[in-house]
Structures are given as C-alpha cells and as structure tokens.
Design a protein around this motif. Sequence first.
Motif, short mmCIF file in Angstrom:
data_model
loop_
_atom_site.label_atom_id
_atom_site.label_comp_id
_atom_site.label_asym_id
_atom_site.label_seq_id
_atom_site.Cartn_x
_atom_site.Cartn_y
_atom_site.Cartn_z
N ALA A 199 38.07 39.80 47.70
CA ALA A 199 37.29 40.65 46.80
C ALA A 199 38.13 41.09 45.61
N GLY A 246 36.88 42.48 42.01
CA GLY A 246 36.26 43.69 42.53
C GLY A 246 37.11 44.92 42.28
N VAL A 264 33.14 48.74 46.84
CA VAL A 264 33.63 47.85 45.80
C VAL A 264 32.52 47.64 44.77
N LEU A 321 31.39 43.10 41.33
CA LEU A 321 31.24 41.75 41.88
C LEU A 321 29.79 41.29 41.72
N THR A 346 29.44 46.65 48.91
CA THR A 346 29.52 46.39 47.48
C THR A 346 28.36 47.06 46.77
#
Length: 478
Positions: free
Chosen positions: A339, A344, A365, A368, A385
Amino acid sequence: MKSLPHWIDSQARPASSGRWLEVFDPSSGEAFAQVAAGDATDVDMAVAAAAKAFPAWSSLRNSERAAWLEKLASALEARLEDFARAESLDGGKPYSLARDAEIPRAVSNLRFFAHAATQFASESHHGEAGLNYTLRAPLGVVATISPWNLPLYLFTWKIAPALAAGNTVVAKPSEVTPLTATLLGELAAEIGLPAGVLNIVHGTGAEAGEALVMHPDIKAISFTGSTVVGRRIAALATPHLKKVSLELGGKNPTLVFADSDWRVQLDTLVRSAFQNSGQICLCGSRVLVERSIYEEFRDAFVERVATLRLGDPSDENTQLGPLVSQAHFDKVKTCLDRARSEGGRFLVGGHALDRAGWFISPAVVEGLGPDTASNREEIFGPVATLQAFDSEQEALALANASEYGLAAMLWTRDLDRAHRLSAQLRAGIIWVNTWLMRDLRTPFGGMAASGLGREGGTEAMRFFTEAKNVCLALDKPP
C-alpha cells in the motif's frame, strides 16, 4: 502442553501417523498445544464411522434429531465462559468478543437448526399432472471444512444443518485454531450423542482436507475459507459430481452518503472495518464516502480508530487482539508495504507493535485508487482504505470494482436510494444503515470470487438433502 486429538466414533484418537502440529497463542507467539496431524488414514476411519452411524441417525424422527441438537446447545451454553476463554486463547480474539458474541452465536446455530429440523417440509403439487410430492432425503456422509477466524461460530453453522437434515458428519476445523472444535467433540461424547454421528478430524488442508474432499463416500462438502482454497476444492470435487457449497473471501464496500446518520453510527462504522482485527470476511475494508463530507468523515473516523484499544485478549478492556498466526502476520505486513509503494497515505496505524505476539495497529489509508492491488485484493487484516465519490453512479462503480461479491454496507436516509443501489450492488448480502445484523432464516453467501451457493435457513437444509419427486396418476372423474 495440551494435546488435541481427533474425535472419531465418539472416541479421542491421536493421528494414525503419530504426528502432531503445534498450536500457537497469537498474543505471545508461543506454542501452547499440539493437535493431531491427520491424513487419509484418519479420514478413512472417520468416514467409516459416519457411514456406520448414518442408517440409524437418518431414520430418527426430525424431532429426535432436534432434541440432540438442543441437548448439545444446552451443554455448550453451560460452559460458555470456558469455551470463550479457549476461543480467545486459540484465535487471539478479545475474550469479551468471544463471550458476548461468538460462543452465544454458536449456541444459537445449534438451536436454530434444531428448530429447523422440525419445520423443514417437503412440497406437494396437484391440479396440473397428477399428484406430486417431493421427498427430501439426507445425502449420507458429508464433509464440513471451517476456517480459523470464527472457529466455533462457523464450525457449528455447518455441522448443525447437516445433522438436522439427517446426515452424519466428518468435520475438519482449521489446524490453526482447533481448540474449541475439539472441546465440542468432547462435549458431544459426554452428552451421549450417538457414536459416529459427528466426527472431527484435524490436520492441514493438503493432507486431511484434500483426502476428505476426495473420499468416494463423501457426498457433499461445505467449505468456508479463502478463494484460492475454494477453487481448489471445486476443482477436486467437480469431476466426482459432489455437491459443493463455498463461502469465500470478500473485499466489501461501505458506502457513506452525506444524508446518513454517520456521526451517530460512527462506532458501528469503525467496528464494521476492524472487528476481530479485520479478520472477518464481512468487514468493510473499502470505505467510500460522498465528497461533500469526506474530510469531516475522514478526520472523525481516523480519530475514533486511533482510540481502539489493542492488547491482551484476556483483558476486558481490549477491543482488538493480535493476528492469528505468524504466516498471516507476515502476509498483512507485506500488504501494508505494498500500500505504501502504491502511494497510499497512512492516516493512522499500519505498523507492527514492539511486543511479543502478532500485533498490528489498525490502519486507515487514503490516496489509493480502485485499480490498486490494495483496493482489489483481500487483505483480511486491520486495514481500511478511504475513497471519495461525487455521485451515486460513481459510488456504485467504485463499490463494484472488485472480483468479489460477498457483502456491502449502505448508509443513507434516502429509502429510494437504498432500494435502487441495493438492486445494483454486486453482493450476496447488503446491510442498510447497519452491519452484521443477522436473521438466521435468510440466505447467506456471495457471488463471483466470493463463493458458490448459499447457507442459512432452508437454503442450508436443501443443500444437505436430495430432492426426489414422486408423481401419482389420479383417476379422471367419469
């Protein structure tokens, strides 16, 4: 060190090879038990015991089989705290989660299918071509293979309908978390469940699992686990025309619209991403947020995640425990490194704790896109995410940008939108303004890479039976 044997024909038995596998405490990384390393010889013994028991078990009245499941449920409930401690030790999950949710759900599974046994009915049809009635007979000896993340919860979710429908069972729990399944086998023997009705064989997938799937006397396989293993089971079982139910992985989206009560429901939103350290196939690992509230939501979400208490699973105040094994810990760490390499931005967490055991702090995160591996491949860890969207159609496109199709969560006060998007989301189960709310009568399972078939309610009872239609000609009136 505890020794965890097979339970075959109501007897505790070591592996025929004499070999054992180590079982580890995830919170310390140290072995605390050894489990029988089963192979084809042990599977043969278990299947033979189940085949011998099948005629008598299948000929019982449904109410008599129900009574046995009720008896096992009551015995489990009487030892709920012991089983919760065992589940916490074995899987690294908070004791409070095992005690308050997972072991009670195992009890509910047994009781639900006890009732299902007495309510499961065959169909009849008339008025078109004679009188037809459909018999639903048990299959015979069936195999259940359950995962490590919800060990007793999912073990009972499979064996209960199989037994209720009149089958005898050879069950293989995960060799990573075999403790509570072994204890349940011991409990079944203690209450006098007829010998051979429930048999438990331990071992790895390569040795015990594949032998079970390939055994000529196994009529059906119910599996929960990874998509990779599910595809392997399907490839082995299909040439032999065995019935297969596969509940596999997920990369589930959580859609948060600006009109939702997300501030009030923030704890549920966080829990839906991080419960059991993200090691639940139903966790919402992709959080999609309407852009007008994105920054406010992001900051509040991150702040709440940062307060999650990570620590000793036996501590009543612990909210997140360690990951289940060294291998899974290493996998999640690799995913976190990936990531970062994909660009990220880690807003919180995402690092291993400097302590014994396999602890990783919960990570949020952003930055992305939908085409990154981090947003497409299952991580199965404490990682969520964040992505923003501007419209319903963009939200739908982001949600469906996955080969998986297990679950989706939709947060909105607009009922028309809820119905409209639910019909278009590619997922087997959709929660609107909630998460993990389960009516055990409903069909459960995924589509595409998330599996094949459905579990729960009549779906499970139908899977574990074979339909046979009988057509009687009726005399025509003069």
